[in-house]
Write a protein that holds these residues in place. Structure first.
Motif, mmCIF file in Angstrom:
data_model
loop_
_atom_site.group_PDB
_atom_site.id
_atom_site.type_symbol
_atom_site.label_atom_id
_atom_site.label_comp_id
_atom_site.label_asym_id
_atom_site.label_seq_id
_atom_site.Cartn_x
_atom_site.Cartn_y
_atom_site.Cartn_z
ATOM 1 N N LEU A 216 0.804 -1.216 0.000
ATOM 2 C CA LEU A 216 0.000 0.000 0.000
ATOM 3 C C LEU A 216 0.842 1.273 0.000
ATOM 4 O O LEU A 216 0.333 2.354 -0.283
ATOM 5 N N LEU A 217 2.130 1.149 0.324
ATOM 6 C CA LEU A 217 2.998 2.318 0.375
ATOM 7 C C LEU A 217 3.293 2.845 -1.023
ATOM 8 O O LEU A 217 3.428 2.088 -1.977
ATOM 9 N N ARG A 218 3.403 4.151 -1.097
ATOM 10 C CA ARG A 218 3.806 4.809 -2.347
ATOM 11 C C ARG A 218 5.212 5.360 -2.145
ATOM 12 O O ARG A 218 5.678 5.512 -1.025
ATOM 13 N N ALA A 219 5.880 5.676 -3.206
ATOM 14 C CA ALA A 219 7.239 6.224 -3.121
ATOM 15 C C ALA A 219 7.240 7.491 -2.271
ATOM 16 O O ALA A 219 8.178 7.733 -1.508
ATOM 17 N N GLU A 220 6.220 8.288 -2.381
ATOM 18 C CA GLU A 220 6.136 9.538 -1.608
ATOM 19 C C GLU A 220 6.091 9.257 -0.109
ATOM 20 O O GLU A 220 6.582 10.027 0.698
ATOM 21 N N ASP A 221 5.450 8.155 0.284
ATOM 22 C CA ASP A 221 5.366 7.789 1.697
ATOM 23 C C ASP A 221 6.751 7.496 2.252
ATOM 24 O O ASP A 221 7.012 7.742 3.432
#
Length: 65
Positions: A57-62
């Motif tokens: 669920l993580l995005r690069a921005e996270d």
């Protein structure tokens, strides 16, 4: 991918690869059979599978924060 289980008959060392479908067919069958009869490894499998699902669920921005 092979891991030497040593004297430990449990499959905990293979659970991450099992969750990611990165084991060969023989190892996949061995882990699946073991999970059917071992409550401790089955609980560990659920934890690894949950962690993998959450990481997806993580995005690069996270990760930059």
């Amino acid at each position: 991918m092979s891991a030497d289980p040593g004297d430990d008959p449990h499959v905990r060392l293979l659970l991450g690869a099992y969750v990611l479908d990165a084991l060969d067919a023989e190892e996949t069958c061995r882990v699946a059979r073991h999970l059917q009869g071992c409550d401790a490894c089955a609980r560990a499998y659920v934890e690894v599978a949950d962690a993998s699902a959450l990481l997806a669920l993580l995005r690069a921005e996270d990760l930059r924060e």
